[in-house]
Design a protein around this motif. Structure first.
Motif, PDB file in Angstrom:
ATOM      1  N   GLU A  25       0.846  -1.187   0.000  1.00 29.32           N
ATOM      2  CA  GLU A  25       0.000   0.000   0.000  1.00 29.32           C
ATOM      3  C   GLU A  25       0.886   1.243   0.000  1.00 29.32           C
ATOM      4  OE1 GLU A  25      -2.273   1.337   3.580  1.00 29.32           O
ATOM      5  OE2 GLU A  25      -3.974   1.058   2.208  1.00 29.32           O
ATOM      6  N   PHE A  26       0.533   2.191  -0.847  1.00 34.00           N
ATOM      7  CA  PHE A  26       1.256   3.447  -0.919  1.00 34.00           C
ATOM      8  C   PHE A  26       0.298   4.578  -0.578  1.00 34.00           C
ATOM      9  CE2 PHE A  26       3.542   0.580  -3.677  1.00 34.00           C
ATOM     10  CZ  PHE A  26       4.872   0.835  -3.367  1.00 34.00           C
ATOM     11  N   THR A  27       0.776   5.516   0.213  1.00 29.65           N
ATOM     12  CA  THR A  27      -0.001   6.695   0.569  1.00 29.65           C
ATOM     13  C   THR A  27       0.802   7.917   0.155  1.00 29.65           C
ATOM     14  OG1 THR A  27      -0.989   5.549   2.450  1.00 29.65           O
ATOM     15  CG2 THR A  27      -1.110   7.948   2.449  1.00 29.65           C
ATOM     16  N   MET A  28       0.122   8.835  -0.484  1.00 30.88           N
ATOM     17  CA  MET A  28       0.787  10.036  -0.974  1.00 30.88           C
ATOM     18  C   MET A  28      -0.030  11.252  -0.538  1.00 30.88           C
ATOM     19  SD  MET A  28       1.664  10.922  -4.984  1.00 30.88           S
ATOM     20  CE  MET A  28       1.041   9.342  -5.396  1.00 30.88           C
ATOM     21  N   LYS A  29       0.631  12.224   0.038  1.00 33.69           N
ATOM     22  CA  LYS A  29      -0.045  13.463   0.426  1.00 33.69           C
ATOM     23  C   LYS A  29       0.188  14.497  -0.673  1.00 33.69           C
ATOM     24  CE  LYS A  29      -0.640  16.765   4.126  1.00 33.69           C
ATOM     25  NZ  LYS A  29      -0.190  17.202   5.454  1.00 33.69           N
ATOM     26  N   LEU A  30      -0.907  15.040  -1.168  1.00 42.92           N
ATOM     27  CA  LEU A  30      -0.846  16.082  -2.184  1.00 42.92           C
ATOM     28  C   LEU A  30      -1.125  17.403  -1.478  1.00 42.92           C
ATOM     29  CD1 LEU A  30      -2.044  13.350  -3.628  1.00 42.92           C
ATOM     30  CD2 LEU A  30      -2.242  14.898  -5.551  1.00 42.92           C
ATOM     31  N   GLU A  31      -0.104  18.240  -1.397  1.00 38.21           N
ATOM     32  CA  GLU A  31      -0.229  19.499  -0.675  1.00 38.21           C
ATOM     33  C   GLU A  31      -0.679  20.606  -1.612  1.00 38.21           C
ATOM     34  OE1 GLU A  31       3.496  20.144   1.338  1.00 38.21           O
ATOM     35  OE2 GLU A  31       3.307  18.260   2.453  1.00 38.21           O
ATOM     36  N   LYS A  32      -1.707  21.293  -1.193  1.00 39.08           N
ATOM     37  CA  LYS A  32      -2.304  22.379  -1.963  1.00 39.08           C
ATOM     38  C   LYS A  32      -1.282  23.493  -2.189  1.00 39.08           C
ATOM     39  CE  LYS A  32      -6.457  25.181  -1.524  1.00 39.08           C
ATOM     40  NZ  LYS A  32      -7.596  25.466  -0.655  1.00 39.08           N
ATOM     41  N   THR A  33      -1.302  24.086  -3.370  1.00 37.92           N
ATOM     42  CA  THR A  33      -0.445  25.236  -3.670  1.00 37.92           C
ATOM     43  C   THR A  33      -1.350  26.449  -3.920  1.00 37.92           C
ATOM     44  OG1 THR A  33      -0.418  24.903  -6.067  1.00 37.92           O
ATOM     45  CG2 THR A  33       1.265  23.723  -4.779  1.00 37.92           C
ATOM     46  N   ASN A  34      -0.743  27.562  -4.265  1.00 35.85           N
ATOM     47  CA  ASN A  34      -1.520  28.775  -4.553  1.00 35.85           C
ATOM     48  C   ASN A  34      -2.224  28.714  -5.898  1.00 35.85           C
ATOM     49  OD1 ASN A  34      -0.731  29.921  -2.137  1.00 35.85           O
ATOM     50  ND2 ASN A  34       1.055  30.916  -3.034  1.00 35.85           N
ATOM     51  N   GLN A  35      -1.842  27.780  -6.730  1.00 35.55           N
ATOM     52  CA  GLN A  35      -2.407  27.640  -8.068  1.00 35.55           C
ATOM     53  C   GLN A  35      -3.534  26.613  -8.050  1.00 35.55           C
ATOM     54  OE1 GLN A  35       0.814  27.119 -10.791  1.00 35.55           O
ATOM     55  NE2 GLN A  35      -0.530  27.122 -12.560  1.00 35.55           N
ATOM     56  N   LEU A  36      -4.689  26.970  -8.585  1.00 35.81           N
ATOM     57  CA  LEU A  36      -5.851  26.093  -8.598  1.00 35.81           C
ATOM     58  C   LEU A  36      -5.539  24.780  -9.316  1.00 35.81           C
ATOM     59  CD1 LEU A  36      -8.862  25.716  -7.960  1.00 35.81           C
ATOM     60  CD2 LEU A  36      -9.347  26.676 -10.210  1.00 35.81           C
ATOM     61  N   GLY A  37      -5.790  23.662  -8.645  1.00 38.85           N
ATOM     62  CA  GLY A  37      -5.608  22.345  -9.239  1.00 38.85           C
ATOM     63  C   GLY A  37      -4.184  21.819  -9.197  1.00 38.85           C
ATOM     64  N   LEU A  38      -3.242  22.610  -8.680  1.00 41.57           N
ATOM     65  CA  LEU A  38      -1.842  22.190  -8.625  1.00 41.57           C
ATOM     66  C   LEU A  38      -1.473  21.807  -7.200  1.00 41.57           C
ATOM     67  CD1 LEU A  38       0.747  21.863 -10.348  1.00 41.57           C
ATOM     68  CD2 LEU A  38       1.401  24.140  -9.551  1.00 41.57           C
ATOM     69  N   PHE A  39      -0.881  20.628  -7.063  1.00 45.48           N
ATOM     70  CA  PHE A  39      -0.484  20.115  -5.757  1.00 45.48           C
ATOM     71  C   PHE A  39       0.991  19.749  -5.784  1.00 45.48           C
ATOM     72  CE2 PHE A  39      -4.959  19.581  -6.088  1.00 45.48           C
ATOM     73  CZ  PHE A  39      -5.451  19.797  -4.814  1.00 45.48           C
ATOM     74  N   SER A  40       1.604  19.832  -4.616  1.00 48.70           N
ATOM     75  CA  SER A  40       3.011  19.485  -4.452  1.00 48.70           C
ATOM     76  C   SER A  40       3.089  18.136  -3.734  1.00 48.70           C
ATOM     77  CB  SER A  40       3.690  20.574  -3.620  1.00 48.70           C
ATOM     78  OG  SER A  40       5.014  20.238  -3.334  1.00 48.70           O
ATOM     79  N   VAL A  41       4.031  17.295  -4.170  1.00 48.51           N
ATOM     80  CA  VAL A  41       4.206  15.972  -3.576  1.00 48.51           C
ATOM     81  C   VAL A  41       5.668  15.812  -3.181  1.00 48.51           C
ATOM     82  CG1 VAL A  41       3.994  13.489  -3.980  1.00 48.51           C
ATOM     83  CG2 VAL A  41       2.370  15.053  -5.043  1.00 48.51           C
ATOM     84  N   ASP A  42       5.891  15.112  -2.086  1.00 58.01           N
ATOM     85  CA  ASP A  42       7.253  14.830  -1.606  1.00 58.01           C
ATOM     86  C   ASP A  42       8.071  16.105  -1.446  1.00 58.01           C
ATOM     87  OD1 ASP A  42       6.728  12.108  -1.494  1.00 58.01           O
ATOM     88  OD2 ASP A  42       7.455  11.749  -3.529  1.00 58.01           O
ATOM     89  N   GLU A  43       7.507  17.037  -0.683  1.00 59.83           N
ATOM     90  CA  GLU A  43       8.169  18.298  -0.357  1.00 59.83           C
ATOM     91  C   GLU A  43       8.639  19.057  -1.595  1.00 59.83           C
ATOM     92  OE1 GLU A  43      11.114  17.250   2.558  1.00 59.83           O
ATOM     93  OE2 GLU A  43       9.577  16.467   3.913  1.00 59.83           O
ATOM     94  N   GLY A  44       7.808  19.075  -2.607  1.00 61.55           N
ATOM     95  CA  GLY A  44       8.082  19.867  -3.800  1.00 61.55           C
ATOM     96  C   GLY A  44       8.878  19.162  -4.882  1.00 61.55           C
ATOM     97  N   GLU A  45       9.274  17.912  -4.656  1.00 65.27           N
ATOM     98  CA  GLU A  45      10.040  17.198  -5.688  1.00 65.27           C
ATOM     99  C   GLU A  45       9.212  16.940  -6.938  1.00 65.27           C
ATOM    100  OE1 GLU A  45      12.391  13.796  -4.648  1.00 65.27           O
ATOM    101  OE2 GLU A  45      12.754  14.599  -2.637  1.00 65.27           O
ATOM    102  N   ARG A  46       7.899  16.794  -6.735  1.00 65.61           N
ATOM    103  CA  ARG A  46       6.995  16.566  -7.870  1.00 65.61           C
ATOM    104  C   ARG A  46       5.778  17.458  -7.730  1.00 65.61           C
ATOM    105  NH1 ARG A  46       9.381  12.029  -6.805  1.00 65.61           N
ATOM    106  NH2 ARG A  46       8.006  10.948  -5.404  1.00 65.61           N
TER     107      ARG A  46
END
Length: 174
Positions: free
Chosen positions: A79-100
């Motif tokens: 099982e893999f869990t990924m947190k998608l962190e909200k950014t200031n841009q609509l629909g854009l998320f940051s993953v792995d502390e901005g690596e992706r």
């Protein structure tokens, strides 16, 4: 009676309008099936599973999203869990502390979405696009939207993989 009907109709219309204009983060969530996937990286392309189990997306109270998926890797379920962190841009998320970065876009078909991931893994630039929807069956219009998106992003349409829908297996640590 006409006034009551008009009032109910206008109320329903207002509710539907409010739902359509609600933020993407509030509408994207639940169980999704990966209907198509493409990458422009040959190493990643070989690693794309032929069978994929559903993806579960949960909306977190802070506006971020959590995605969980299970992969059956040579008989071992992980099982893999990924947190998608909200950014200031609509629909854009940051993953792995901005690596992706993950861009989530709607298609013209209700509850069908395109996930576009750009980033780096082990120093190698990656780009992956996925079409997800709430049902395992193919939707021709959503597939057409995905092909159009893929083409605009410079992917080779011939490299689109259509995974078989697999039931989620149970990871050993559960």
């Amino acid at each position: 009676m006409k006034v009551l009907f008009l009032t109910i109709t206008l109320s329903l219309f207002s509710i539907l309008q409010a739902q359509e204009s609600s933020p993407l983060e509030e509408r994207f969530g639940g169980l999704y099936f990966v209907k198509a996937i493409v990458t422009d990286n040959e190493l990643l392309e070989r690693d794309i599973p032929k069978d994929m189990s559903p993806l579960t997306v949960t909306q977190l109270s802070d506006g971020n999203l959590e995605a969980k998926f299970i992969v059956n890797n040579t008989g071992i379920c992980e099982e893999f869990t990924m947190k998608l962190e909200k950014t200031n841009q609509l629909g854009l998320f940051s993953v792995d502390e901005g690596e992706r970065q993950v861009l989530i876009e709607e298609t013209s078909v209700r509850d069908h979405w395109i996930l576009f991931c750009v980033g780096e893994i082990h120093g190698i630039q990656i780009r992956v696009a996925e079409l997800v929807g709430p049902y395992p069956d193919e939707n021709p219009q959503a597939s057409q939207d995905f092909k159009k998106f893929v083409s605009l992003k410079g992917f080779n349409e011939e490299k689109i993989n259509i995974p078989r829908q697999a039931e989620a297996c149970t990871p050993e640590h559960v």
